[in-house]
Design an enzyme around this catalytic site. Sequence first.
Site, PDB file in Angstrom:
ATOM      1  N   SER A 213      54.025 -28.938 -81.421  1.00 57.42           N
ATOM      2  CA  SER A 213      55.313 -28.128 -80.262  1.00 57.42           C
ATOM      3  C   SER A 213      56.247 -29.898 -80.282  1.00 57.42           C
ATOM      4  CB  SER A 213      54.701 -28.762 -78.846  1.00 57.42           C
ATOM      5  OG  SER A 213      55.762 -28.382 -77.757  1.00 57.42           O
ATOM      6  N   ASP A 308      55.898 -16.949 -79.759  1.00 55.57           N
ATOM      7  CA  ASP A 308      55.584 -18.147 -78.755  1.00 55.57           C
ATOM      8  C   ASP A 308      55.893 -18.079 -77.668  1.00 55.57           C
ATOM      9  OD1 ASP A 308      56.137 -20.936 -78.319  1.00 55.57           O
ATOM     10  OD2 ASP A 308      56.078 -22.035 -80.781  1.00 55.57           O
ATOM     11  N   HIS A 375      50.894 -20.552 -79.204  1.00 49.97           N
ATOM     12  CA  HIS A 375      51.755 -22.012 -79.339  1.00 49.97           C
ATOM     13  C   HIS A 375      51.108 -22.913 -80.077  1.00 49.97           C
ATOM     14  CE1 HIS A 375      54.699 -24.560 -78.626  1.00 49.97           C
ATOM     15  NE2 HIS A 375      54.496 -25.324 -77.642  1.00 49.97           N
TER      16      HIS A 375
END
Length: 435
Positions: A213, A308, A375
Amino acid sequence: MPLATSAPPAHHLRLWWRRRGRAGAVGATFAVALLAAGFLLELSYYVSSVPHAPTPSSGRRPALVDLTLVRRAEDKGALCLDGSAPGYHLQRGSGTGSQSWLLHLEGGGWCRNLRSCASRQKSVLGSSLYMEHQVEFAGILSNDKSQNPDFYNWNKVKIRYCDGASFSGNVKDELQNGTKFFFRGQRIWEAVMNELLLKGLRHAKQAFLTGCSAGGLATYIHCDNFHALLPKDSRVKCLADGGFFLDVEDISRQRTMRAFYSDVVRLQDMRGRFSHCGPNMDLGQCFFPSEVVKGITTPVFVLNPAYDAWQVQHVLAPKVSDPQHSWLNCRLDISKCDSNQLEILQGFRKELHNAISELRHKRDWGFFIDSCFVHCQSLNSLTWHSASSPRVNNKTIAEAVGDWFFDRREVKEIDCEYPCNPTCHNLVFAKPFKA
């Protein structure tokens, strides 16, 4: 399994894994605390707390690895937002992996103004005072060969994230409106690298920089610098997991994420550090991976879901752009999206494909774009490598990444459109409720 209580809660959110077409949840429902502002807490921060896959047949639980604080951090000016020393967790390798290193940059969103950064100062994302003394190493960090066949016996490091700007800020002044803030992500990166080099990284035969991330974005930013620190004859590559954030219009035709990034870059004075950023470019554009990757020469693997979950909730359909809450159910559960919303989501998928289209021509780069609503996927044994892991062309993420890293084959995997892939573990969120 709650997160550290140090993170000041604004809401609680229930989250669980679910297979498409299967009633109920794969994992147990659990609650997580969000930071005060929606953008503060990167979804990756609590994806890592999703219950892991069942204990492998070896019977081993994920290893617990101690926190190490950077030595003489204050002298180096390498400090978390609150002025505390940054930290990392180091697990030594063994046998054939004793001279191989895998580093992972933790994610956790960004703070765009002094108020949101002040909230982080009192949390695990802005201060080592709140960091866990031990963390589990699972997925790509696991030392279990059945869960992590290619990297299980490497030296592995998880670098904690406490600067709010993807390890990139470097503001000398401490006082901001009368309050002390330390925007020193770049110095944290340098201090941790120098310490690890002395602990054996400088002799690495193989080295792999990874990140999730906001840490995935940091991986793009620091990949070439990481390569430059290592011996010229060593194999060095990078992997960014869930870090390819898109510069797209949201459902209200606003570029909410670009505006957010502009504030981050301005606050932490990062414009000058991006050589790819032209004088006529918007500040926020400089921070997007689609721009950062243009200058990278080190081989990189892009691991991203086409849908996502964090980007759907904060880039494509942020709450500010949905005052009528028409996207509420879709944001929480992709199976609840109506036909018009699914069409928009397919357009979002196409934007990702277009953004990485140039990477198809880089033979030493790789990518794995699955069609899951998730994610980060590399830190959890369920999604990284297990009997029930998501697959594209019958390969798990771990198998695809290993094939690419060791040049066993070219890996450029693009999944079909949702809901085509029955192996996906899609996230399902319960409606927020007050604690």
